[in-house]
Scaffold this motif. Sequence first.
Motif, PDB file in Angstrom:
ATOM      1  N   VAL A   1      -1.511  -7.856   6.006  1.00  0.00           N
ATOM      2  CA  VAL A   1      -2.611  -8.843   5.888  1.00  0.00           C
ATOM      3  C   VAL A   1      -2.542  -9.713   4.268  1.00  0.00           C
ATOM      4  O   VAL A   1      -2.847 -10.369   3.769  1.00  0.00           O
ATOM      5  CB  VAL A   1      -3.863  -8.463   7.198  1.00  0.00           C
ATOM      6  N   GLU A   2      -2.491  -7.966   3.593  1.00  0.00           N
ATOM      7  CA  GLU A   2      -2.959  -8.069   2.199  1.00  0.00           C
ATOM      8  C   GLU A   2      -1.870  -8.296   1.268  1.00  0.00           C
ATOM      9  O   GLU A   2      -1.873  -8.797  -0.078  1.00  0.00           O
ATOM     10  CB  GLU A   2      -3.700  -7.463   1.748  1.00  0.00           C
ATOM     11  N   GLY A   3      -0.913  -8.339   2.072  1.00  0.00           N
ATOM     12  CA  GLY A   3       0.671  -8.062   1.281  1.00  0.00           C
ATOM     13  C   GLY A   3       0.622  -6.975  -0.012  1.00  0.00           C
ATOM     14  O   GLY A   3       1.691  -7.843  -1.112  1.00  0.00           O
ATOM     15  N   TYR A   4      -0.076  -6.130   0.242  1.00  0.00           N
ATOM     16  CA  TYR A   4       0.863  -4.938  -0.828  1.00  0.00           C
ATOM     17  C   TYR A   4       1.630  -3.860  -0.294  1.00  0.00           C
ATOM     18  O   TYR A   4       0.839  -2.845   0.515  1.00  0.00           O
ATOM     19  CB  TYR A   4      -0.582  -3.682  -0.908  1.00  0.00           C
ATOM     20  N   ALA A   5       3.020  -4.110  -0.012  1.00  0.00           N
ATOM     21  CA  ALA A   5       3.789  -3.215   0.934  1.00  0.00           C
ATOM     22  C   ALA A   5       3.678  -2.175   0.081  1.00  0.00           C
ATOM     23  O   ALA A   5       4.100  -1.253   0.383  1.00  0.00           O
ATOM     24  CB  ALA A   5       5.146  -4.280   1.352  1.00  0.00           C
ATOM     25  N   GLY A   6       3.681  -2.424  -1.084  1.00  0.00           N
ATOM     26  CA  GLY A   6       4.021  -0.952  -1.689  1.00  0.00           C
ATOM     27  C   GLY A   6       3.322   0.660  -1.629  1.00  0.00           C
ATOM     28  O   GLY A   6       3.592   1.790  -1.082  1.00  0.00           O
ATOM     29  N   TYR A   7       1.813  -0.156  -1.599  1.00  0.00           N
ATOM     30  CA  TYR A   7       0.696   0.208  -2.106  1.00  0.00           C
ATOM     31  C   TYR A   7       0.324   1.096  -0.166  1.00  0.00           C
ATOM     32  O   TYR A   7       0.187   2.352   0.202  1.00  0.00           O
ATOM     33  CB  TYR A   7      -0.241  -0.558  -1.901  1.00  0.00           C
ATOM     34  N   ALA A   8       1.235   0.114   1.326  1.00  0.00           N
ATOM     35  CA  ALA A   8       0.572   0.522   2.555  1.00  0.00           C
ATOM     36  C   ALA A   8       2.090   1.714   2.434  1.00  0.00           C
ATOM     37  O   ALA A   8       1.809   2.939   3.158  1.00  0.00           O
ATOM     38  CB  ALA A   8       1.654  -0.688   3.115  1.00  0.00           C
ATOM     39  N   CYS A   9       2.958   2.153   1.469  1.00  0.00           N
ATOM     40  CA  CYS A   9       4.293   2.711   1.752  1.00  0.00           C
ATOM     41  C   CYS A   9       3.750   3.786   1.121  1.00  0.00           C
ATOM     42  O   CYS A   9       3.520   5.361   1.691  1.00  0.00           O
ATOM     43  CB  CYS A   9       5.331   2.732   1.071  1.00  0.00           C
ATOM     44  N   SER A  10       3.293   3.996   0.395  1.00  0.00           N
ATOM     45  CA  SER A  10       2.304   4.782  -0.614  1.00  0.00           C
ATOM     46  C   SER A  10       1.144   6.128   0.462  1.00  0.00           C
ATOM     47  O   SER A  10       0.368   7.209   1.239  1.00  0.00           O
ATOM     48  CB  SER A  10       1.116   4.692  -2.223  1.00  0.00           C
ATOM     49  N   ILE A  11       0.428   4.632   1.499  1.00  0.00           N
ATOM     50  CA  ILE A  11      -1.195   5.670   2.365  1.00  0.00           C
ATOM     51  C   ILE A  11       0.257   6.544   3.683  1.00  0.00           C
ATOM     52  O   ILE A  11      -0.279   6.763   3.871  1.00  0.00           O
ATOM     53  CB  ILE A  11      -1.187   4.475   2.707  1.00  0.00           C
ATOM     54  N   GLY A  12       1.310   5.173   3.507  1.00  0.00           N
ATOM     55  CA  GLY A  12       1.721   6.746   4.387  1.00  0.00           C
ATOM     56  C   GLY A  12       2.421   7.513   4.273  1.00  0.00           C
ATOM     57  O   GLY A  12       2.598   8.014   5.458  1.00  0.00           O
TER      58      GLY A  12
END
Lengths: 491, 276
Positions: free
Chosen positions: A458-469
């Motif tokens: 939704v927000e387009g922060y894929a890198g941040y999403a990877c780090s949460i994952g």
Amino acid sequence: MAKDISLKQVVTYWPLYFFVVPSALLVATFSYFPAGSAIYHSAFRWNGNTIKIFVGAANFQKALGTPLYWILTLLVTMTMIYQSQNKTTFAKVMKMVCGLGMPLLNLIVLFRIRPPEGLQPAHMIVTGLVWLGIWFFLRWRMDNDSEIRGVVTFFCFILGGSATLGAMGLEGNFAWSLTVLIAGLYLWFFVKPDAGVFKLDGMRIGQSLIGVGIFVWSLAQNAGGEVALWSGFSVIAVLVVANLVKMIPSITTAVVVNRLKSEAANYWYRVLFVVPMIIPGMVYLLLWKFFFESGGLFNLVLRKTGIMHLIYVFDFWTENGVFISVKEAAGMSLGDVLDAANMAAPAWLGSPELVLPAFIIWGFPWVGVVGVLIYLAGLQSIDQSVYEAADLDGVGPFGKFLNIELPLILTQVRINLVLMIIGTLQMYGMILILFGDAGGPNGKMMVPGLLMFRSAFVEGYAGYACSIGLILFFLILVLTEINNRFVRVEK
Amino acid sequence: MSMRRKEILAEVWKHLFILFILSMAFLPLYVMIVISGKDGAQFVASPFKLTLPFHWENYAHAWSLMRAYVFNTVFICVTSVILTFVLSLNAAFFFARYRMPGHKFLWYFFLVLMLMPGVANLVPLFMLLKSLSLLNTFYALMVVYVTGGQVVQIFILRNFIEDIPQDLFDAAEVDGASPIKQVYHIVLPMSGSVLSTLGILQFISLWNDYILPLIVMRDDSMLTLAVGLVRMDGEYVKDWGALMSGFTIASIPMVLIFLFTMRLFVKGLAAGAVKG
């Protein structure tokens, strides 16, 4: 036994590799490659498409907060684990590092944080007394056990101190720093190296791990990371506890079915229990969503059984204002409240206060059909004569459960427990289905997995999403490791 | 005499308890079927009681909306389950019967995956599928499902194949059966109950999968049933009868599977197929 094939024979037997090569290739492409890619991209400001900027550990800092806090917590954790394994030399060094490091770090942090504003002494006194009470209760009847007492004191001190200062009106971060400062000094000056605070052995590793959990938890909330991530973890913690309780009905049902005297009834119940399984999980989920709607079955049942009255009266007296706002409640008499209960139809999934209770009630009576069948399979091996012998010895029904039935299904219970915890940690599909990517009323149900999904898609922060994952991944890995060490499964 | 009476009373309590649990377990099923036959007026008048006439046209309406989804999902699930069986049977046979050089490494290659939660993979997996231009195709779902499904199956089937008597394989080898033939003529016929249990569990989880189809599929005609149902549920003005008919239709494949394999399934569970 399996056939040994030496290196020389490979020349003739090499085609055998083709049994496993397709699987291995698939796994390498669609499991290992994405995992590696997640680690790589967690260091980038990446929108999944064209923008890709190296930002180092900034993604993790955004999620977790001040790195120094985490390094010190890691040190404390390692100290505890090493001490619990009697590797004392290492532990002594670590303790010195922690004892010095904590005060130093916190002196730095103290100067960076703004001073407190309005103070609330009354709140402080109450919170302090509560924690003193907890401390006394925990120390109760463990006078001779100095090691445990040390741990209890330490954690009550840290958490109670932090809570007290927080209640006083200090900012959470400030309160936390101040307590850790004092705790570090305490560790440095008052704890002798050999009779250490964390000196634990054997069975107590579990307790120390709980301690570490609490420690990390309170740290995580105060280190200044992503607020939604930690409120999500607290929702998950509540759900784990709820799911733990929800395991009981399945076990009870399996035990009761197994204790039936009649073989035919036993068989028919078993068959009947399979029938509700035909509802696919997705449909079951949507049906329960329908039950929880304002005009749904759940409200109807609550009204017809009179439970709604109880909830309203409770709500009225505690002035919680879950159903009625506090202002309204103040002007209402008890009669008004009861009338309101008669007509009430709250939308359970639509209000921030009710959505978590709704998730806890979800799936009543919490009997998982597959679970019951698996437990029954384990229970089948009990002979009727065992029960008769237990009857002669005067063992009650609960005693029978503890001594005869539980040992037989313990393996399955443990496996289900572990799968449940791991599953709950990763759970976000259900919330995505119910509420979309906004995370429910007021974002109350924004669990970490959903935060990841939202950041990426939704927000387009894929890198941040990877780090949460990866943070989730690491947490689950630690839990799995703990499980492998301490929850052994005998074949 | 009083002892006997006490015993009977205890039995009665047990039956009552089980019947209560059972009735609660059947409640969603009841509600679904009863509402599926209501039109709007009947639903408003008495939502939870059986009303006549039973409107079968709800089913026709729901079927017309969901036909494509049902076919998509059945195709994806059945293909994935069969492909998973092929791969995992072969790989499990390899691990159970041969100690090739490097077999330890390969084993741990799969073992690590058991500990690896899939949650961190989602975003890069999506990007990978995108760069392979698999988005909006069935292959994307199938390939991911097969990859994920085979790992657990390899573990369980390896244990199972190791328990098959060695003599069978020896005899086959003397008669000149190749390893492939051994898999399909010895292992496959013997593993009916284990395979059906594993297959049903995989089928159920694929049938319910929501997130992957949601992010992979673009066209409405390519959606799976789970996403389609949530779409239907999300519409503002709801036709409850048609919606519940849709739910019932979505349950029918399960009914078929259970009709044919329930015996094997319960036997497989009892034999400890999912003990781990």
